[in-house]
Scaffold this motif. Structure first.
Motif, PDB file in Angstrom:
ATOM      1  N   MET A   1       0.847  -1.190   0.000  1.00 35.49           N
ATOM      2  CA  MET A   1       0.000   0.000   0.000  1.00 35.49           C
ATOM      3  C   MET A   1       0.889   1.249   0.000  1.00 35.49           C
ATOM      4  N   LYS A   2       0.335   2.362  -0.474  1.00 30.77           N
ATOM      5  CA  LYS A   2       1.073   3.616  -0.543  1.00 30.77           C
ATOM      6  C   LYS A   2       0.986   4.366   0.790  1.00 30.77           C
ATOM      7  N   THR A   3       2.151   4.824   1.253  1.00 31.83           N
ATOM      8  CA  THR A   3       2.252   5.533   2.528  1.00 31.83           C
ATOM      9  C   THR A   3       3.283   6.645   2.393  1.00 31.83           C
ATOM     10  N   ILE A   4       2.988   7.800   2.952  1.00 33.60           N
ATOM     11  CA  ILE A   4       3.992   8.864   3.031  1.00 33.60           C
ATOM     12  C   ILE A   4       4.849   8.592   4.269  1.00 33.60           C
ATOM     13  N   THR A   5       6.161   8.545   4.089  1.00 36.32           N
ATOM     14  CA  THR A   5       7.067   8.256   5.200  1.00 36.32           C
ATOM     15  C   THR A   5       8.225   9.246   5.215  1.00 36.32           C
ATOM     16  N   TYR A   6       8.951   9.267   6.333  1.00 35.77           N
ATOM     17  CA  TYR A   6      10.220   9.983   6.392  1.00 35.77           C
ATOM     18  C   TYR A   6      11.161   9.236   7.330  1.00 35.77           C
ATOM     19  N   ALA A   7      12.444   9.260   6.988  1.00 34.00           N
ATOM     20  CA  ALA A   7      13.451   8.475   7.711  1.00 34.00           C
ATOM     21  C   ALA A   7      14.377   9.329   8.567  1.00 34.00           C
ATOM     22  N   ARG A   8      14.131  10.632   8.624  1.00 33.63           N
ATOM     23  CA  ARG A   8      14.905  11.519   9.487  1.00 33.63           C
ATOM     24  C   ARG A   8      14.091  12.776   9.713  1.00 33.63           C
ATOM     25  N   PHE A   9      14.423  13.517  10.749  1.00 31.25           N
ATOM     26  CA  PHE A   9      13.747  14.784  11.007  1.00 31.25           C
ATOM     27  C   PHE A   9      14.177  15.817   9.971  1.00 31.25           C
ATOM     28  N   GLY A  10      13.248  16.710   9.623  1.00 28.58           N
ATOM     29  CA  GLY A  10      13.582  17.763   8.666  1.00 28.58           C
ATOM     30  C   GLY A  10      12.345  18.402   8.073  1.00 28.58           C
ATOM     31  N   LEU A  17       7.085   8.988  -0.906  1.00 29.24           N
ATOM     32  CA  LEU A  17       5.968   8.081  -1.134  1.00 29.24           C
ATOM     33  C   LEU A  17       6.523   6.662  -1.173  1.00 29.24           C
ATOM     34  N   SER A  18       6.113   5.820  -0.238  1.00 25.48           N
ATOM     35  CA  SER A  18       6.697   4.500  -0.056  1.00 25.48           C
ATOM     36  C   SER A  18       5.643   3.402  -0.168  1.00 25.48           C
ATOM     37  N   ASP A  19       6.107   2.184  -0.444  1.00 24.11           N
ATOM     38  CA  ASP A  19       5.261   0.994  -0.368  1.00 24.11           C
ATOM     39  C   ASP A  19       5.492   0.333   0.983  1.00 24.11           C
ATOM     40  N   THR A  20       4.432   0.143   1.742  1.00 23.23           N
ATOM     41  CA  THR A  20       4.541  -0.444   3.074  1.00 23.23           C
ATOM     42  C   THR A  20       3.522  -1.574   3.216  1.00 23.23           C
ATOM     43  N   LEU A  54       7.439  13.170  22.742  1.00 21.81           N
ATOM     44  CA  LEU A  54       6.170  12.451  22.620  1.00 21.81           C
ATOM     45  C   LEU A  54       6.117  11.563  21.386  1.00 21.81           C
ATOM     46  N   SER A  55       6.787  11.997  20.331  1.00 22.25           N
ATOM     47  CA  SER A  55       6.709  11.241  19.078  1.00 22.25           C
ATOM     48  C   SER A  55       7.780  10.162  18.980  1.00 22.25           C
ATOM     49  N   GLY A  56       8.836  10.272  19.805  1.00 21.41           N
ATOM     50  CA  GLY A  56       9.943   9.336  19.713  1.00 21.41           C
ATOM     51  C   GLY A  56      10.830   9.631  18.525  1.00 21.41           C
ATOM     52  N   ALA A  57      11.908   8.889  18.398  1.00 18.49           N
ATOM     53  CA  ALA A  57      12.866   9.100  17.304  1.00 18.49           C
ATOM     54  C   ALA A  57      13.094   7.821  16.512  1.00 18.49           C
ATOM     55  N   ARG A  58      12.112   6.935  16.514  1.00 17.10           N
ATOM     56  CA  ARG A  58      12.229   5.699  15.737  1.00 17.10           C
ATOM     57  C   ARG A  58      11.646   5.924  14.338  1.00 17.10           C
ATOM     58  N   PHE A  59      12.410   5.556  13.338  1.00 21.40           N
ATOM     59  CA  PHE A  59      11.999   5.749  11.948  1.00 21.40           C
ATOM     60  C   PHE A  59      11.836   4.395  11.258  1.00 21.40           C
ATOM     61  N   PRO A  60      11.083   4.356  10.136  1.00 22.98           N
ATOM     62  CA  PRO A  60      10.418   5.477   9.480  1.00 22.98           C
ATOM     63  C   PRO A  60       9.150   5.900  10.213  1.00 22.98           C
ATOM     64  N   MET A  94       1.286  10.297  18.940  1.00 26.31           N
ATOM     65  CA  MET A  94       2.160  11.025  18.023  1.00 26.31           C
ATOM     66  C   MET A  94       3.185  10.107  17.365  1.00 26.31           C
ATOM     67  N   LYS A  95       3.265   8.867  17.823  1.00 23.29           N
ATOM     68  CA  LYS A  95       4.233   7.939  17.245  1.00 23.29           C
ATOM     69  C   LYS A  95       3.725   7.264  15.982  1.00 23.29           C
ATOM     70  N   GLU A  96       2.452   7.461  15.636  1.00 27.21           N
ATOM     71  CA  GLU A  96       1.909   6.874  14.425  1.00 27.21           C
ATOM     72  C   GLU A  96       1.128   7.915  13.649  1.00 27.21           C
ATOM     73  N   GLY A  97       1.250   7.892  12.309  1.00 30.91           N
ATOM     74  CA  GLY A  97       0.553   8.842  11.464  1.00 30.91           C
ATOM     75  C   GLY A  97      -0.443   8.136  10.568  1.00 30.91           C
ATOM     76  N   TYR A  98      -1.288   8.933   9.912  1.00 28.52           N
ATOM     77  CA  TYR A  98      -2.422   8.387   9.186  1.00 28.52           C
ATOM     78  C   TYR A  98      -2.378   8.629   7.674  1.00 28.52           C
ATOM     79  N   LEU A  99      -1.280   9.185   7.155  1.00 26.64           N
ATOM     80  CA  LEU A  99      -1.236   9.485   5.728  1.00 26.64           C
ATOM     81  C   LEU A  99      -0.802   8.240   4.955  1.00 26.64           C
ATOM     82  N   SER A 100      -1.730   7.272   4.907  1.00 24.91           N
ATOM     83  CA  SER A 100      -1.476   5.973   4.307  1.00 24.91           C
ATOM     84  C   SER A 100      -2.802   5.424   3.786  1.00 24.91           C
ATOM     85  N   GLU A 101      -2.734   4.524   2.819  1.00 29.30           N
ATOM     86  CA  GLU A 101      -3.961   4.008   2.231  1.00 29.30           C
ATOM     87  C   GLU A 101      -4.778   3.159   3.205  1.00 29.30           C
TER      88      GLU A 101
END
Length: 314
Positions: A1-10, A17-20, A54-60, A94-101
């Motif tokens: 499925m398509k998911t917006i991700t990021y692997a570092r802060f910025g 746009l990733s497949d997860t 609150l969000s942690g620093a674990r990626f993606p 805050m450790k999980e986001g919803y911009l995913s299919e």
């Protein structure tokens, strides 16, 4: 499925746009096929690492703190929801986001959508509507006849705050730029101050509740605007501000409080009821397709957007 991700802060440039893999069914949760997600200032704060306690620093990681979609699975222990329900909500961890299919969300942060509300509209109101409702009802709180100032009144929270404060019987003054004056009046402001032409702190006016949605009117500057026992409601506080305000609130008449919005099925349901009955109008939205996600984030983070930015996934 398509998911917006990021692997570092910025900034928005770290988004991809990733497949997860799809999430598994879990106890107390719903599997939701997402149709739309709106963007909020907290998305940028989390992605830049400003909320890492609150969000942690674990990626993606995945951005997005609200959603609207259709239930595809109901986990053990969940009551009140069925496969096929149209739902909206947000503000889980805050450790999980919803911009995913397809997402897994706690059932407690979702509610059924009104029959005549579309997915873009539902996504656009979830978090900002909750923020406005809880700030005015619980943190303010606003009573009939109160004078309320909404600083930054044409953003997502502001346009709902104008309407809800009026519905509570308040006299409402909004602060915005020149281009937002007509919109603020249209959404219920009794008076509007153009911050480009005059300073609200020099106006001599007094308010029972001041909402600083712009985060540019600090409490010490806003005290001249407060009535004898007025309340200032701030957003996005630092830990030091929270501690300092809690201590000083014990000894001063002017109260310095903060909103920590929390999604509940009952409050989301109340927003849905108000929208369905026509008592609450949706803020204007700008809609972007998933393929254009980065431009949506860049626009949102430039600021000055009236209403909401929504990313449509289906």
């Amino acid at each position: 499925m398509k998911t917006i991700t990021y692997a570092r802060f910025g900034g928005p440039e770290v988004l991809a746009l990733s497949d997860t893999p799809p999430p598994p069914p879990r106890e107390g949760r719903l599997l939701v096929r997402v149709h739309a997600v709106s963007l909020n200032p907290l998305d940028g704060k989390i992605r830049r690492g400003e909320a890492r306690l609150l969000s942690g620093a674990r990626f993606p990681k995945t951005p997005g703190i609200d959603f609207a979609g259709v239930v595809e699975g109901v986990g053990p222990g969940v009551v009140g929801f069925s496969v096929g329900d149209r739902v909206f909500g947000g503000l889980g961890s805050m450790k999980e986001g919803y911009l995913s299919e397809l997402i897994s969300v706690p059932a407690r942060v979702a509610a059924k959508m009104p029959a005549d509300l579309d997915f873009v509209g539902a996504a656009s109101v979830a978090v900002v509507g909750l923020a406005a409702l809880q700030a005015l009802r619980d943190v303010g709180p606003v009573k009939a006849g109160a004078r309320v100032l909404v600083n930054g009144c044409t953003g997502g929270v502001g346009l709902y705050a104008l309407q809800l404060a009026k519905r509570m019987g308040a006299h409402v003054t909004g602060v915005c730029g020149t281009e937002g004056i007509a919109l603020a009046r249209d959404f219920g402001a009794d008076a509007v101050v153009d911050y480009r032409r005059e300073s609200i702190t020099s106006s001599g006016q007094r308010f029972d509740v001041v909402l600083d949605l712009s985060t540019r009117l600090p409490f010490e500057a806003a005290r001249v605007l407060l009535s004898e026992r007025g309340t200032y409601v701030g957003f996005e506080p630092s830990p030091a501000q929270i501690i300092g305000a809690a201590v000083l609130n014990l000894v001063r008449a002017h109260k310095h409080r903060f909103l920590f919005a929390k999604a509940t099925t009952s409050d989301l349901g109340e927003l849905g009821r108000l929208i369905g009955s026509g008592e609450l109008r949706l803020a204007p939205t700008q809609v972007f397709e998933l393929s254009d996600f980065r431009r949506a984030f860049e626009l949102a983070e430039r600021g000055g957007v009236a209403g909401k930015i929504v990313i449509r996934l289906r």
